[in-house]
Scaffold this motif. Structure first.
Motif, PDB file in Angstrom:
ATOM      1  N   PRO A  87     -16.182  22.428  60.602  1.00 14.81           N
ATOM      2  CA  PRO A  87     -15.781  21.861  61.893  1.00 14.81           C
ATOM      3  C   PRO A  87     -15.337  22.898  62.924  1.00 14.81           C
ATOM      4  O   PRO A  87     -15.395  22.635  64.125  1.00 14.81           O
ATOM      5  CB  PRO A  87     -14.616  20.923  61.521  1.00 14.81           C
ATOM      6  N   THR A  88     -14.864  24.065  62.461  1.00 15.48           N
ATOM      7  CA  THR A  88     -14.465  25.132  63.384  1.00 15.48           C
ATOM      8  C   THR A  88     -15.080  26.439  62.889  1.00 15.48           C
ATOM      9  O   THR A  88     -15.418  26.547  61.695  1.00 15.48           O
ATOM     10  CB  THR A  88     -12.932  25.318  63.410  1.00 15.48           C
ATOM     11  N   PRO A  89     -15.174  27.448  63.745  1.00 15.38           N
ATOM     12  CA  PRO A  89     -15.736  28.727  63.294  1.00 15.38           C
ATOM     13  C   PRO A  89     -14.940  29.319  62.127  1.00 15.38           C
ATOM     14  O   PRO A  89     -15.512  29.926  61.217  1.00 15.38           O
ATOM     15  CB  PRO A  89     -15.639  29.622  64.543  1.00 15.38           C
ATOM     16  N   GLU A  90     -13.620  29.108  62.123  1.00 13.86           N
ATOM     17  CA  GLU A  90     -12.806  29.672  61.038  1.00 13.86           C
ATOM     18  C   GLU A  90     -13.151  28.993  59.702  1.00 13.86           C
ATOM     19  O   GLU A  90     -13.314  29.658  58.673  1.00 13.86           O
ATOM     20  CB  GLU A  90     -11.302  29.470  61.325  1.00 13.86           C
ATOM     21  N   VAL A  91     -13.263  27.671  59.738  1.00 15.93           N
ATOM     22  CA  VAL A  91     -13.600  26.949  58.507  1.00 15.93           C
ATOM     23  C   VAL A  91     -15.036  27.281  58.092  1.00 15.93           C
ATOM     24  O   VAL A  91     -15.347  27.429  56.900  1.00 15.93           O
ATOM     25  CB  VAL A  91     -13.402  25.422  58.705  1.00 15.93           C
TER      26      VAL A  91
END
Ligand SMILES: Cc1cc2nc3c(=O)[nH]c(=O)nc-3n(C[C@H](O)[C@H](O)[C@H](O)COP(=O)(O)OP(=O)(O)OC[C@H]3O[C@@H](n4cnc5c(N)ncnc54)[C@H](O)[C@@H]3O)c2cc1C
Length: 468
Positions: free
Chosen positions: A395-399
């Motif tokens: 869902p996010t670039p970090e995840v």
């Protein structure tokens, strides 16, 4: 007749975009348009594709116009349906027109020839229920909203695969717009090289506008899923692996470790749990089906839905996410599943390993998939017995980075055991497409590409390159 698709002197991208707008009007959407972000966004919303222009044609004639105009203005053409496979692209699209076929979803059944003709943008959910009304089935995969064309051009494995082989080898014809801007029909009788190449060789040869698939007399199957708590993973995966070793071809199953997030959309008894699931189908009567899965039932699953199931319901058996989903993933192929391979799989993704993967899956191949299809296409068989497939939600670039790191870790851990052959439908990231084919097929694919698209107009994922 020769068509004027020779590129004009390349202009700036902005000039090419304006020329397209002048020539094609609303048939192209440009970065300046309000709906550009909507039409450029693929099913895998973790992939940010920013093409020079996007076209959403509603007919083959539209596709012809777009291909000719793009070529004239020095732009490439990237065919795309749903964008499930968008993660496999390694080229940027800044000088490319993305042709989304999502508005071309006609489906017509011909009972006399036992075929279904499907528009290039159709998803399996447009087709499976329609043919099921006639007691017939297509070789769809595990997800109802994967595109028929992208799936089939990449091979296509589903719940009937061990009995009937790849979807690509049940294609009767494709209609496609070539780099010359011509709409042609390729079949066993016409444009035979093209017909061979697209069946497994992917989107390098033109924009497919429609496909004709053979229909199979399958009205229902003994199908379902068995579910255990993740703490049972060791015995379930080992038992499943051994069970697959001498299983008849009428049975196709997958075995997954699922790390389900705590989501309100999930039934409470699944939310936040790690579980092991075996699902699949037996093409046989109930007694045969029950006999086939008896060894798995003996492990006393917490949930057992195996029963007579209408063919129309099989495309939702696997509970794949529908609608846009951000994900990262990867796969590898395995010759066999001996104890050492199962040890490596469980060591990498077993329930006690900290891991960001939602899905760690083993799919049983072999059977009809392992035999060369008579008069088959570029991918006429799969010379390996299993697929290992890994997916993380992103869902996010970090995840996404955590998921990608786990995919890389698992591919590394199992790498020594892999055949080195990719199954392109499950690549999920850029790979060397040559590794999906035997040497002779790859050489022939390259020769066909050079002959039908010598300037490299088309920019598909998993491209068969024109040059050295
Ligand atoms: C949730 C999920 C479940 C899946 N399950 C299965 C499964 O059970 N079995 C299986 O085999 N695969 C499966 N896949 C993989 C899937 O088949 C591939 O990602 C396939 O490429 C998707 O096709 P698409 O048209 O939906 O995607 P797209 O990304 O639109 O297309 C993929 C590629 O196909 C080519 N292409 C698409 N349309 C055209 C066209 N009209 N003309 C020319 N080229 C075209 C292009 O190169 C394009 O980049 C699954 C993928 C996901 C995400």
């Amino acid at each position: 007749m020769s068509i004027t698709t020779t590129p004009t002197t390349p202009t700036t991208t902005a000039a090419a975009e304006l020329a397209l707008r002048h020539e094609l009007g609303d048939l192209v959407r440009l970065p300046m348009d309000d709906d550009y972000d909507v039409v450029r966004t693929p099913w895998n919303v973790a992939v940010a594709q920013r093409p020079a222009a996007v076209s959403v044609p509603t007919s083959a004639d539209d596709v012809v116009r777009v291909v000719r105009a793009a070529a004239r203005h020095g732009l490439r053409v990237a065919p795309q349906g749903t964008g499930h496979g968008a993660g496999a692209r390694d080229t940027d699209l800044s000088r490319t027109v993305l042709v989304r076929t999502t508005a071309m979803r006609d489906v017509s059944v011909d009972l006399t020839t036992r075929t279904v003709r499907v528009g290039a943008g159709a998803i399996w959910d447009d087709v499976v229920p329609v043919v099921a009304e006639h007691g017939l089935a297509v070789l769809h995969g595990s997800s109802p909203d994967v595109g028929v064309v992208g799936y089939t051009l990449g091979g296509g494995i589903g719940w009937y695969a061990r009995a009937h082989g790849l979807s690509a080898n049940h294609v009767r014809a494709v209609e496609l717009v070539t780099a010359e801007g011509e709409l042609v029909r390729a079949s066993a009788e016409e444009h035979t090289d093209l017909f061979w190449a697209v069946r497994g060789g992917g989107g390098s040869f033109g924009v497919v506008t429609a496909i004709e698939l053979e229909l199979l007399p399958i009205a229902d199957a003994y199908a379902g899923m068995l579910l255990w708590d993740g703490s049972r993973a060791d015995e379930v995966v080992r038992t499943w692996a051994r069970w697959t070793h001498d299983l008849p071809e009428d049975t196709t199953t997958s075995c997954r470790i699922l790390r389900l997030p705590p989501l309100p959309e999930l039934p409470p008894f699944l939310s936040g749990r790690t579980v092991v699931v075996v699902d699949g189908a037996v093409l046989g009567d109930d007694a045969t089906g029950a006999a086939r899965i008896a060894a798995l039932r003996a492990l006393e699953p917490e949930m057992d839905t195996f029963a007579r199931t209408p063919a129309a319901a099989l495309s939702r058996l696997h509970m794949d996410p529908e609608g846009p989903t951000p994900s990262v993933g990867g796969s590898l192929t395995l010759d066999g599943l001996d104890d050492a391979t199962v040890d490596a799989f469980l060591g990498a993704v077993g329930p006690d390993v900290p891991c960001a993967l939602l899905v760690s899956e083993l799919r049983h191949l072999g059977g009809a998939l392992a035999r060369r299809a008579r008069d088959g296409g570029a991918l006429d068989h799969l010379p390996f017995g299993y697929l290992a497939f890994f997916v993380a939600v992103a869902p996010t670039p970090e995840v996404a980075a955590l998921g990608a790191a786990d995919v890389a870790r698992v591919r590394e851990a199992l790498g020594q055991l892999s055949t080195g052959r990719e199954l392109l439908n499950f690549a999920e990231g850029p790979v060397d497409a040559s590794t999906a084919f035997d040497a002779a097929a790859w050489e022939r694919l390259r020769a066909v590409r050079r002959s039908v698209d010598p300037t490299g107009l088309f920019a598909p994922t998993n491209e068969v390159p024109v040059g050295a």
